[in-house]
Design an enzyme around this catalytic site. Structure first.
Site, short mmCIF file in Angstrom:
data_model
loop_
_atom_site.label_atom_id
_atom_site.label_comp_id
_atom_site.label_asym_id
_atom_site.label_seq_id
_atom_site.Cartn_x
_atom_site.Cartn_y
_atom_site.Cartn_z
N HIS A 1 0.80 -1.23 0.00
CA HIS A 1 0.00 0.00 0.00
C HIS A 1 0.83 1.28 0.00
O HIS A 1 0.26 2.37 -0.08
CB HIS A 1 -0.96 0.03 1.20
CG HIS A 1 -0.29 0.35 2.50
ND1 HIS A 1 0.35 -0.59 3.27
CD2 HIS A 1 -0.12 1.53 3.16
CE1 HIS A 1 0.86 -0.03 4.34
NE2 HIS A 1 0.61 1.27 4.30
C1 UD1 Z 1 -2.03 5.99 5.28
C2 UD1 Z 1 -0.75 6.52 5.92
C3 UD1 Z 1 0.31 5.43 5.89
C4 UD1 Z 1 -0.21 4.16 6.54
C5 UD1 Z 1 -1.52 3.75 5.91
C6 UD1 Z 1 -2.10 2.58 6.67
C7 UD1 Z 1 -0.32 8.94 5.59
C8 UD1 Z 1 0.48 9.94 4.87
N1 UD1 Z 1 -0.23 7.66 5.16
O1 UD1 Z 1 -1.75 5.71 3.93
O2 UD1 Z 1 1.45 5.87 6.62
O3 UD1 Z 1 0.74 3.14 6.38
O4 UD1 Z 1 -2.46 4.84 5.97
O5 UD1 Z 1 -3.01 1.87 5.93
O6 UD1 Z 1 -1.01 9.27 6.53
N2 UD1 Z 1 -9.14 5.11 0.87
C9 UD1 Z 1 -10.40 4.57 0.77
N3 UD1 Z 1 -11.04 4.23 1.92
C10 UD1 Z 1 -10.53 4.43 3.15
C11 UD1 Z 1 -9.25 5.00 3.24
C12 UD1 Z 1 -8.56 5.34 2.10
O7 UD1 Z 1 -10.92 4.37 -0.33
O8 UD1 Z 1 -11.18 4.09 4.16
C13 UD1 Z 1 -8.41 5.44 -0.38
C14 UD1 Z 1 -8.69 6.84 -0.88
O9 UD1 Z 1 -8.69 6.80 -2.27
C15 UD1 Z 1 -7.47 7.60 -0.40
C16 UD1 Z 1 -6.37 6.54 -0.50
O10 UD1 Z 1 -7.01 5.33 -0.13
O11 UD1 Z 1 -7.19 8.74 -1.19
C17 UD1 Z 1 -5.19 6.78 0.39
O12 UD1 Z 1 -5.60 7.00 1.75
P1 UD1 Z 1 -4.68 7.88 2.74
O13 UD1 Z 1 -5.26 7.82 4.09
O14 UD1 Z 1 -4.42 9.20 2.14
O15 UD1 Z 1 -3.29 7.15 2.70
P2 UD1 Z 1 -2.91 5.62 2.86
O16 UD1 Z 1 -2.28 5.18 1.61
O17 UD1 Z 1 -4.07 4.86 3.38
N1 UDP Z 2 -3.98 -5.21 8.74
C1 UDP Z 2 -5.27 -5.71 8.85
N2 UDP Z 2 -5.92 -6.04 7.69
C2 UDP Z 2 -5.35 -5.94 6.47
C3 UDP Z 2 -4.03 -5.43 6.38
C4 UDP Z 2 -3.38 -5.06 7.54
O1 UDP Z 2 -5.81 -5.85 9.95
O2 UDP Z 2 -5.98 -6.27 5.47
C5 UDP Z 2 -3.29 -4.85 9.98
C6 UDP Z 2 -1.96 -5.52 10.16
O3 UDP Z 2 -2.13 -6.79 10.75
C7 UDP Z 2 -1.22 -4.52 11.04
C8 UDP Z 2 -1.75 -3.19 10.54
O4 UDP Z 2 -2.98 -3.46 9.90
O5 UDP Z 2 -1.57 -4.67 12.39
C9 UDP Z 2 -0.78 -2.57 9.58
O6 UDP Z 2 -1.40 -1.52 8.92
P1 UDP Z 2 -0.99 -1.02 7.48
O7 UDP Z 2 -0.24 -2.08 6.75
O8 UDP Z 2 -2.20 -0.47 6.86
O9 UDP Z 2 -0.04 0.23 7.80
P2 UDP Z 2 1.47 0.40 8.29
O10 UDP Z 2 1.72 -0.51 9.42
O11 UDP Z 2 2.35 0.15 7.11
O12 UDP Z 2 1.52 1.84 8.66
#
Ligand code: UD1
Ligand code: UDP
Length: 384
Positions: free
Chosen positions: A222
């Site tokens: 991601h």
């Molecule tokens: C964010 C965090 C990242 C973390 C990740 C965990 C920042 C800069 N990044 O990244 O550090 O590892 O969360 O998962 O804060 N979206 C949906 N539904 C949701 C959420 C997101 O459709 O419920 C889609 C939207 O198109 C959105 C994109 O995902 O624009 C990215 O979401 P965003 O929260 O900006 O960043 P992540 O890639 O999720």
């Molecule tokens: N996780 C989850 N479901 C998923 C993917 C990840 O519950 O489909 C959990 C995972 O076990 C861990 C956390 O989400 O505890 C990690 O989050 P993510 O990978 O979104 O973000 P990061 O840790 O890279 O910030």
């Protein structure tokens, strides 16, 4: 009787909701009456399988305050969150703001609190990738600079702060100018231990995917530099297809919403078709945490660019192929449990082949004693 310490916990993204479960458990358990928690959800993640599922499964009370900021550019999203947290803090009802990790929700909480002189406790402080092209690296550096307590999960994190000039000695009454650095262990280790038995009991994901008793790899992707770059995204998913073809290994990929959107636009039509042909590559929606740890603890190996999933692979004694050029969790690579392969198909294949022939790695405990959340609560109360 002294009133409880009033903390405002700011969460918003999936991993923060999961991390918050550990502290919330301690606050409602051994620290009941001594700490009172208000939970603020920024709304950065909002799909049910990115947010509500974790409240339901992990016993986290419903958020007291919801900002509902939703998605957007970094600036737009962070600005809305800063304004929302600031409005809450201006009521002067909180003694400490608790923040997790390195997301935009963390950054917003840090800036809003520090400017209103409300002490910040940063959980997962001191981690560094030394790559400022990552938004998370900027967020964590800024948050650490705003913090009064820097709760570090590892010795490496403490050493990083020492190199940046933080005083690592004991502070009687820490402040934002003279903060306290504490090695408390990792709240995610607390959670993995706490929820592993529940996952065994409740998760049905292996049966549902037809994987009971079978070998499979678990993959998550991601990070923006992987999802938003066509060459990298095609490289990673091409390597997964190749792994499946060469080893006949099933692959489970719980797909983050960001990745799902980018796969639709950036993968070549041929690769997209091959991946979705129902050939043992399971592209599934994001999982709940109990299903996720059931998958992690039963996988043959883990392939990921997630910070949390890398560590959980270690907690469950699984080898991990890291789809990044660097990691904040350097101990995993130093121990040989993980290899950094970036998005390079040749290096991905090489690391996978190595781990499939080498078997399970040694993973001695490195992330505390499973009571990080309680150590954090004790420290906050000590200093009040
Ligand atoms: C964010 C965090 C990242 C973390 C990740 C965990 C920042 C800069 N990044 O990244 O550090 O590892 O969360 O998962 O804060 N979206 C949906 N539904 C949701 C959420 C997101 O459709 O419920 C889609 C939207 O198109 C959105 C994109 O995902 O624009 C990215 O979401 P965003 O929260 O900006 O960043 P992540 O890639 O999720
Ligand atoms: N996780 C989850 N479901 C998923 C993917 C990840 O519950 O489909 C959990 C995972 O076990 C861990 C956390 O989400 O505890 C990690 O989050 P993510 O990978 O979104 O973000 P990061 O840790 O890279 O910030």
């Amino acid at each position: 009787m002294t009133r409880p310490l009033r903390i405002l916990t700011v969460i918003g993204a999936r991993p923060q909701i999961i991390k918050a479960a550990a502290l919330s458990r301690a606050v409602r358990g051994p620290f009941a009456g001594r700490i009172a928690e208000t939970l603020l959800h920024t709304g950065q993640h909002y799909d049910a399988n990115m947010s509500q599922v974790f409240f339901d499964e992990l016993g986290i009370p419903p958020a007291d305050i919801e900002l509902n900021v939703g998605s957007g550019t970094h600036g737009a999203m962070t600005a809305r969150m800063i304004e929302g947290v600031e409005t809450v803090l201006m009521r002067k009802e909180h003694d400490v703001v608790v923040l997790y990790g390195d997301t935009n929700s963390t950054l917003a909480g840090a800036v809003a609190a520090a400017k209103l002189h409300v002490p910040v406790a940063h959980i997962e402080a001191g981690l560094r990738s030394f790559n400022k092209r990552m938004p998370e690296e900027l967020n964590r550096i800024i948050c650490d600079q705003c913090s009064t307590w820097l709760f570090c999960p590892t010795d490496t994190a403490v050493a990083n702060l020492g190199r940046e000039g933080f005083d690592l000695g004991h502070q009687a009454r820490p402040t934002a100018d003279v903060p306290q650095v504490v090695q408390c262990g990792d709240v995610m280790y607390d959670n993995s231990r706490h929820f592993a038995a529940l996952a065994d009991e409740r998760s049905t994901v292996l049966g549902a995917l037809g994987l009971s008793g079978k070998d499979f790899a678990l993959t998550t992707v991601h990070r923006d530099h992987n999802t938003d770059d066509a060459a990298r995204l095609n490289g990673i998913f091409g390597a997964l297809l190749d792994l499946h073809t060469r080893h006949g290994l099933a692959i489970v990929v719980p797909v983050h919403p960001r990745t799902r959107k980018m796969m639709e636009t950036l993968l070549t039509p041929a690769l997209h078709e091959a991946l979705t042909a129902g050939n043992g590559i399971h592209l599934v929606p994001p999982m709940g945490f109990l299903d996720m740890i059931a998958l992690e603890s039963n996988a043959r190996l883990v392939i990921t660019d997630s910070g949390g999933v890398q560590k959980e692979a270690y907690f469950f004694g699984k080898p991990c192929v890291i789809l990044r050029p660097e990691t904040e969790w350097v101990e995993l690579v130093e121990r040989g449990q993980a290899q950094l392969v970036d998005a390079d198909p040749g290096r991905i294949a090489h690391a996978v082949d190595h781990y499939l022939s080498a078997g399970a790695p040694e993973c001695p405990p490195l992330f505390g004693d499973g009571r990080a959340a309680e150590h954090i609560c004790e420290e906050l109360i000590r200093c009040r």
